[in-house]
Structures are given as structure tokens and as C-alpha cells.
Design a protein around this motif. Structure first.
Motif, PDB file in Angstrom:
ATOM      1  N   GLU A  38       0.831  -1.207   0.000  1.00  0.00           N
ATOM      2  CA  GLU A  38       0.000   0.000   0.000  1.00  0.00           C
ATOM      3  C   GLU A  38       0.864   1.254   0.000  1.00  0.00           C
ATOM      4  OE1 GLU A  38      -0.614  -2.614   2.185  1.00  0.00           O
ATOM      5  OE2 GLU A  38      -2.251  -3.396   0.974  1.00  0.00           O
ATOM      6  N   GLU A  39       1.918   1.251   0.824  1.00  0.00           N
ATOM      7  CA  GLU A  39       2.818   2.414   0.857  1.00  0.00           C
ATOM      8  C   GLU A  39       3.524   2.583  -0.489  1.00  0.00           C
ATOM      9  OE1 GLU A  39       5.859   4.140   4.013  1.00  0.00           O
ATOM     10  OE2 GLU A  39       6.710   2.407   2.960  1.00  0.00           O
ATOM     11  N   ALA A  40       3.958   1.473  -1.084  1.00  0.00           N
ATOM     12  CA  ALA A  40       4.628   1.529  -2.385  1.00  0.00           C
ATOM     13  C   ALA A  40       3.692   2.121  -3.441  1.00  0.00           C
ATOM     14  CB  ALA A  40       5.101   0.136  -2.797  1.00  0.00           C
ATOM     15  N   VAL A  41       2.419   1.729  -3.408  1.00  0.00           N
ATOM     16  CA  VAL A  41       1.437   2.253  -4.357  1.00  0.00           C
ATOM     17  C   VAL A  41       1.244   3.755  -4.132  1.00  0.00           C
ATOM     18  CG1 VAL A  41      -1.023   2.238  -4.978  1.00  0.00           C
ATOM     19  CG2 VAL A  41       0.226   0.078  -4.751  1.00  0.00           C
ATOM     20  N   ARG A  42       1.059   4.180  -2.877  1.00  0.00           N
ATOM     21  CA  ARG A  42       0.870   5.607  -2.577  1.00  0.00           C
ATOM     22  C   ARG A  42       2.057   6.440  -3.065  1.00  0.00           C
ATOM     23  NH1 ARG A  42      -0.898   3.600   2.354  1.00  0.00           N
ATOM     24  NH2 ARG A  42       1.068   4.155   3.356  1.00  0.00           N
ATOM     25  N   GLU A  43       3.269   5.966  -2.786  1.00  0.00           N
ATOM     26  CA  GLU A  43       4.469   6.697  -3.203  1.00  0.00           C
ATOM     27  C   GLU A  43       4.561   6.773  -4.723  1.00  0.00           C
ATOM     28  OE1 GLU A  43       6.800   8.376  -1.379  1.00  0.00           O
ATOM     29  OE2 GLU A  43       5.404   8.049   0.263  1.00  0.00           O
ATOM     30  N   THR A  44       4.248   5.667  -5.387  1.00  0.00           N
ATOM     31  CA  THR A  44       4.330   5.634  -6.851  1.00  0.00           C
ATOM     32  C   THR A  44       3.339   6.606  -7.467  1.00  0.00           C
ATOM     33  OG1 THR A  44       5.069   3.333  -6.803  1.00  0.00           O
ATOM     34  CG2 THR A  44       4.127   4.134  -8.874  1.00  0.00           C
ATOM     35  N   VAL A  45       2.099   6.605  -6.992  1.00  0.00           N
ATOM     36  CA  VAL A  45       1.078   7.523  -7.514  1.00  0.00           C
ATOM     37  C   VAL A  45       1.520   8.975  -7.296  1.00  0.00           C
ATOM     38  CG1 VAL A  45      -1.289   8.350  -7.164  1.00  0.00           C
ATOM     39  CG2 VAL A  45      -0.837   5.898  -7.381  1.00  0.00           C
ATOM     40  N   ALA A  46       2.042   9.277  -6.116  1.00  0.00           N
ATOM     41  CA  ALA A  46       2.486  10.648  -5.820  1.00  0.00           C
ATOM     42  C   ALA A  46       3.627  11.079  -6.747  1.00  0.00           C
ATOM     43  CB  ALA A  46       2.926  10.755  -4.360  1.00  0.00           C
ATOM     44  N   ILE A  47       4.589  10.207  -6.953  1.00  0.00           N
ATOM     45  CA  ILE A  47       5.734  10.528  -7.822  1.00  0.00           C
ATOM     46  C   ILE A  47       5.277  10.725  -9.265  1.00  0.00           C
ATOM     47  CG2 ILE A  47       7.855   9.557  -8.841  1.00  0.00           C
ATOM     48  CD1 ILE A  47       8.364  10.421  -6.002  1.00  0.00           C
ATOM     49  N   LEU A  48       4.390   9.850  -9.751  1.00  0.00           N
ATOM     50  CA  LEU A  48       3.918   9.969 -11.132  1.00  0.00           C
ATOM     51  C   LEU A  48       3.122  11.256 -11.323  1.00  0.00           C
ATOM     52  CD1 LEU A  48       2.971   6.269 -11.928  1.00  0.00           C
ATOM     53  CD2 LEU A  48       5.026   7.526 -12.623  1.00  0.00           C
ATOM     54  N   LYS A  49       2.321  11.634 -10.331  1.00  0.00           N
ATOM     55  CA  LYS A  49       1.579  12.900 -10.412  1.00  0.00           C
ATOM     56  C   LYS A  49       2.544  14.075 -10.449  1.00  0.00           C
ATOM     57  CE  LYS A  49      -2.844  11.552  -8.403  1.00  0.00           C
ATOM     58  NZ  LYS A  49      -3.754  11.702  -7.250  1.00  0.00           N
ATOM     59  N   GLN A  50       3.594  14.026  -9.628  1.00  0.00           N
ATOM     60  CA  GLN A  50       4.609  15.092  -9.643  1.00  0.00           C
ATOM     61  C   GLN A  50       5.276  15.188 -11.015  1.00  0.00           C
ATOM     62  OE1 GLN A  50       7.454  14.413  -6.524  1.00  0.00           O
ATOM     63  NE2 GLN A  50       6.064  15.075  -4.908  1.00  0.00           N
ATOM     64  N   ALA A  51       5.393  14.045 -11.695  1.00  0.00           N
ATOM     65  CA  ALA A  51       6.032  14.012 -13.011  1.00  0.00           C
ATOM     66  C   ALA A  51       5.072  14.429 -14.126  1.00  0.00           C
ATOM     67  CB  ALA A  51       6.571  12.607 -13.288  1.00  0.00           C
ATOM     68  N   GLY A  52       3.842  14.820 -13.758  1.00  0.00           N
ATOM     69  CA  GLY A  52       2.899  15.297 -14.760  1.00  0.00           C
ATOM     70  C   GLY A  52       2.068  14.207 -15.408  1.00  0.00           C
ATOM     71  N   LEU A  53       2.101  12.996 -14.849  1.00  0.00           N
ATOM     72  CA  LEU A  53       1.294  11.907 -15.387  1.00  0.00           C
ATOM     73  C   LEU A  53      -0.010  11.808 -14.610  1.00  0.00           C
ATOM     74  CD1 LEU A  53       4.153   9.299 -15.885  1.00  0.00           C
ATOM     75  CD2 LEU A  53       2.994  10.618 -17.657  1.00  0.00           C
ATOM     76  N   ALA A  54      -0.974  11.080 -15.180  1.00  0.00           N
ATOM     77  CA  ALA A  54      -2.300  10.957 -14.565  1.00  0.00           C
ATOM     78  C   ALA A  54      -2.609   9.487 -14.278  1.00  0.00           C
ATOM     79  CB  ALA A  54      -3.353  11.557 -15.493  1.00  0.00           C
ATOM     80  N   PRO A  55      -2.133   8.962 -13.127  1.00  0.00           N
ATOM     81  CA  PRO A  55      -2.394   7.550 -12.806  1.00  0.00           C
ATOM     82  C   PRO A  55      -3.884   7.260 -12.697  1.00  0.00           C
ATOM     83  CG  PRO A  55      -0.773   8.499 -11.300  1.00  0.00           C
ATOM     84  CD  PRO A  55      -1.347   9.623 -12.097  1.00  0.00           C
ATOM     85  N   ILE A  56      -4.320   6.165 -13.326  1.00  0.00           N
ATOM     86  CA  ILE A  56      -5.712   5.754 -13.302  1.00  0.00           C
ATOM     87  C   ILE A  56      -5.873   4.510 -12.430  1.00  0.00           C
ATOM     88  CG2 ILE A  56      -7.619   4.845 -14.679  1.00  0.00           C
ATOM     89  CD1 ILE A  56      -6.453   6.379 -17.061  1.00  0.00           C
ATOM     90  N   GLU A  57      -5.004   3.542 -12.661  1.00  0.00           N
ATOM     91  CA  GLU A  57      -5.146   2.262 -11.976  1.00  0.00           C
ATOM     92  C   GLU A  57      -3.766   1.689 -11.690  1.00  0.00           C
ATOM     93  OE1 GLU A  57      -7.119  -2.093 -12.860  1.00  0.00           O
ATOM     94  OE2 GLU A  57      -7.875  -0.361 -13.938  1.00  0.00           O
ATOM     95  N   VAL A  58      -3.616   1.097 -10.494  1.00  0.00           N
ATOM     96  CA  VAL A  58      -2.363   0.452 -10.111  1.00  0.00           C
ATOM     97  C   VAL A  58      -2.675  -0.988  -9.738  1.00  0.00           C
ATOM     98  CG1 VAL A  58      -0.395   0.469  -8.531  1.00  0.00           C
ATOM     99  CG2 VAL A  58      -1.465   2.636  -9.193  1.00  0.00           C
ATOM    100  N   THR A  59      -1.923  -1.910 -10.335  1.00  0.00           N
ATOM    101  CA  THR A  59      -2.062  -3.325 -10.012  1.00  0.00           C
ATOM    102  C   THR A  59      -0.754  -3.786  -9.389  1.00  0.00           C
ATOM    103  OG1 THR A  59      -3.489  -3.621 -11.937  1.00  0.00           O
ATOM    104  CG2 THR A  59      -2.584  -5.619 -10.941  1.00  0.00           C
ATOM    105  N   GLY A  60      -0.832  -4.303  -8.167  1.00  0.00           N
ATOM    106  CA  GLY A  60       0.355  -4.801  -7.486  1.00  0.00           C
ATOM    107  C   GLY A  60       0.639  -6.237  -7.874  1.00  0.00           C
ATOM    108  N   HIS A  61       1.924  -6.524  -8.096  1.00  0.00           N
ATOM    109  CA  HIS A  61       2.329  -7.890  -8.430  1.00  0.00           C
ATOM    110  C   HIS A  61       3.218  -8.485  -7.350  1.00  0.00           C
ATOM    111  CE1 HIS A  61       0.496  -8.144 -12.409  1.00  0.00           C
ATOM    112  NE2 HIS A  61       0.733  -6.865 -12.478  1.00  0.00           N
ATOM    113  N   GLY A  62       3.255  -7.831  -6.169  1.00  0.00           N
ATOM    114  CA  GLY A  62       3.949  -8.399  -5.028  1.00  0.00           C
ATOM    115  C   GLY A  62       5.399  -7.993  -4.900  1.00  0.00           C
ATOM    116  N   SER A  63       5.978  -8.438  -3.788  1.00  0.00           N
ATOM    117  CA  SER A  63       7.399  -8.190  -3.519  1.00  0.00           C
ATOM    118  C   SER A  63       8.222  -9.216  -4.293  1.00  0.00           C
ATOM    119  CB  SER A  63       7.677  -8.331  -2.020  1.00  0.00           C
ATOM    120  OG  SER A  63       7.519  -9.691  -1.626  1.00  0.00           O
ATOM    121  N   ILE A  64       9.523  -9.020  -4.311  1.00  0.00           N
ATOM    122  CA  ILE A  64      10.393  -9.974  -5.013  1.00  0.00           C
ATOM    123  C   ILE A  64      10.239 -11.367  -4.407  1.00  0.00           C
ATOM    124  CG2 ILE A  64      12.440  -9.400  -3.641  1.00  0.00           C
ATOM    125  CD1 ILE A  64      14.082  -9.887  -6.235  1.00  0.00           C
ATOM    126  N   ASP A  65      10.148 -11.443  -3.064  1.00  0.00           N
ATOM    127  CA  ASP A  65       9.989 -12.746  -2.414  1.00  0.00           C
ATOM    128  C   ASP A  65       8.673 -13.409  -2.821  1.00  0.00           C
ATOM    129  OD1 ASP A  65      12.424 -12.388  -1.138  1.00  0.00           O
ATOM    130  OD2 ASP A  65      11.513 -11.600   0.691  1.00  0.00           O
TER     131      ASP A  65
END
Length: 105
Positions: A38-65
């Protein structure tokens, strides 16, 4: 403990987003560090918005483990990007594929 999560992010169009003319959006593969997905998703959405992108949907595929436990093969280049995301506590955009017409969603 910080981990790196693999996220697939769909973005729509925004002014000055840098996407090719005619694209309706893009699909991004990101590696993001976080204490949980959840934190990774929040950070990613915030960074992409700062970069001028418009995130619509995020699908998590898990940690490396989690991915390894599911039998995913993770190439060295991908592992290097994941290591960098963890080391720098960052979001790394590993791949960006423009979408055209009805490709998305």
C-alpha cells in the motif's frame, strides 16, 4: 522493513505528460520500495503525479519474495532495478508502453 514491489500502473493523458501524440495513455512497470505494498502504491502515484502523469489504476504484483514464491523468473536487469529502488528508497519506472485507442483497460 522496506521491500520492493512490482507495480503495473495505467496512466491517462495529462497536459505536458510527454506521451506520444495520439496515445490515449500508457502502461508503466514500476519498482517501488515501501514497508508494505500500500505504501509503495501511494508513493508511486504521488511521484507519477509530480512528473505530470495521470495515474488511473495500479495493479500490485507483489514483492520480489512473493514473486519468486509464485515461480516468476526475475532476470538480472530487473533485479538490479529492484535493488536500486530499495537502496535509494525510490520509485523506478522500468518500462513505459504508450497505449493507443482501445488497448487499455
Amino acid at each position: 522493513m522496506q521491500q520492493v514491489y512490482t507495480l503495473l500502473v495505467e496512466v491517462g493523458r495529462a497536459a505536458d505528460d510527454g506521451l506520444p501524440q495520439g496515445a490515449t495513455g500508457a502502461a508503466l512497470v514500476c519498482y517501488a520500495s515501501g514497508k508494505d505494498e500500500e505504501e509503495a502504491v501511494r508513493e508511486t502515484v504521488a511521484i507519477l503525479k509530480q512528473a505530470g502523469l495521470a495515474p488511473i489504476e495500479v495493479t500490485g504484483h507483489g514483492s520480489i519474495d512473493e514473486r519468486l514464491a509464485e515461480g516468476h523468473e526475475i532476470p538480472e536487469e530487473e533485479r538490479a532495478l529492484m535493488d536500486r529502488a530499495l537502496e535509494e528508497n525510490a520509485v523506478i519506472v522500468a518500462q513505459m508502453e504508450p497505449l493507443y485507442g482501445d488497448e487499455g483497460g
